[in-house]
Design a protein around this motif. Structure first.
Motif, PDB file in Angstrom:
ATOM      1  N   THR A  71      16.121  55.907  61.596  1.00 19.24           N
ATOM      2  CA  THR A  71      16.668  56.043  60.248  1.00 19.24           C
ATOM      3  C   THR A  71      16.025  54.965  59.390  1.00 19.24           C
ATOM      4  N   ILE A  73      15.446  53.379  55.459  1.00 15.99           N
ATOM      5  CA  ILE A  73      15.943  53.311  54.082  1.00 15.99           C
ATOM      6  C   ILE A  73      14.764  53.484  53.135  1.00 15.99           C
ATOM      7  N   GLN A  75      12.861  52.788  50.287  1.00 19.14           N
ATOM      8  CA  GLN A  75      12.675  51.768  49.262  1.00 19.14           C
ATOM      9  C   GLN A  75      11.178  51.597  49.045  1.00 19.14           C
ATOM     10  N   VAL A 168      16.898  57.876  54.353  1.00 16.36           N
ATOM     11  CA  VAL A 168      18.144  57.804  53.602  1.00 16.36           C
ATOM     12  C   VAL A 168      17.935  56.925  52.365  1.00 16.36           C
ATOM     13  N   PRO A 170      19.016  54.055  49.705  1.00 16.56           N
ATOM     14  CA  PRO A 170      19.760  52.813  49.895  1.00 16.56           C
ATOM     15  C   PRO A 170      21.155  52.910  49.267  1.00 16.56           C
ATOM     16  N   PRO A 171      22.106  52.159  49.814  1.00 12.28           N
ATOM     17  CA  PRO A 171      23.447  52.178  49.229  1.00 12.28           C
ATOM     18  C   PRO A 171      23.411  51.572  47.818  1.00 12.28           C
ATOM     19  N   ILE A 172      24.260  52.091  46.954  1.00 14.93           N
ATOM     20  CA  ILE A 172      24.348  51.580  45.590  1.00 14.93           C
ATOM     21  C   ILE A 172      25.427  50.504  45.577  1.00 14.93           C
ATOM     22  N   SER A 173      25.051  49.326  45.039  1.00 15.14           N
ATOM     23  CA  SER A 173      26.044  48.232  45.032  1.00 15.14           C
ATOM     24  C   SER A 173      26.663  48.031  43.676  1.00 15.14           C
TER      25      SER A 173
END
Length: 173
Positions: A71, A73, A75, A168, A170-173
């Motif tokens: 997996t 990320i 970017q 995937v 990236p998570p949004i912060s």
């Protein structure tokens, strides 16, 4: 004593191979061993011919494995892929292999190609018995496509490698 006969016969065959050119029928590609997948860092590359669909390629050396992962990320600047070795005979012979990349919808953008690309391929040479690697770098925002990315290596009509990565966002912060 049988082992001695086998070794002598093997030495005789090896001697013949050193003095005779390799014919297509003498070339044996057993399989392609893919290993060490994940993220990488490579040296600056040299531009190579683009793929059939216009995706830019670079020849790079010195791949440093950073992390083992399936997996990845998505970017900009992240580089991922795998190492592989073509296994066969005769050792040291360069052989053509077809690299196939399959991307999830909506696809990635090739240079000067107005339509997204879902699958692409190109031919390069791999040396039997020598370690090689295949990496992809997220260089443009249009490369950041989540989903299953597949990389295949073919010799003629025989698939040697089928490597999959789950990309995937990236998570949004």
């Amino acid at each position: 004593m049988r082992g001695g006969i086998v070794r002598t016969f093997a030495f005789f065959l090896l001697s013949l191979s050193l003095f005779a050119p390799v014919s297509a029928s003498a070339l044996i590609i057993k399989h392609n061993a893919a290993y060490e997948h994940g993220t990488y860092q490579t040296d600056q590359g040299v531009e190579d011919k683009p793929t059939r669909q216009g995706i830019e390629r670079q020849l790079v050396s010195g791949a440093k494995h950073l992390e083992t992962a399936r997996t990845i990320i998505a970017q900009l600047g992240t580089q991922f892929g795998f190492r592989y070795r073509v296994v066969g005979a005769p050792n040291g012979l360069p052989v053509p292999v077809r690299i196939v990349a399959k991307f999830p919808a909506p696809g990635v953008m090739g240079k000067n190609n107005p339509k997204p690309v879902l699958a692409d391929d190109y031919v390069e040479f791999a040396t039997i018995g020598k370690e090689d690697f295949l990496t992809w770098t997220f260089e443009k925002r249009t490369d950041l496509v989540p989903g299953i990315w597949t990389f295949e290596i073919w010799s003629g009509d025989r698939k040697l490698v089928d490597e999959k990565f789950n990309i995937v966002l990236p998570p949004i912060s």
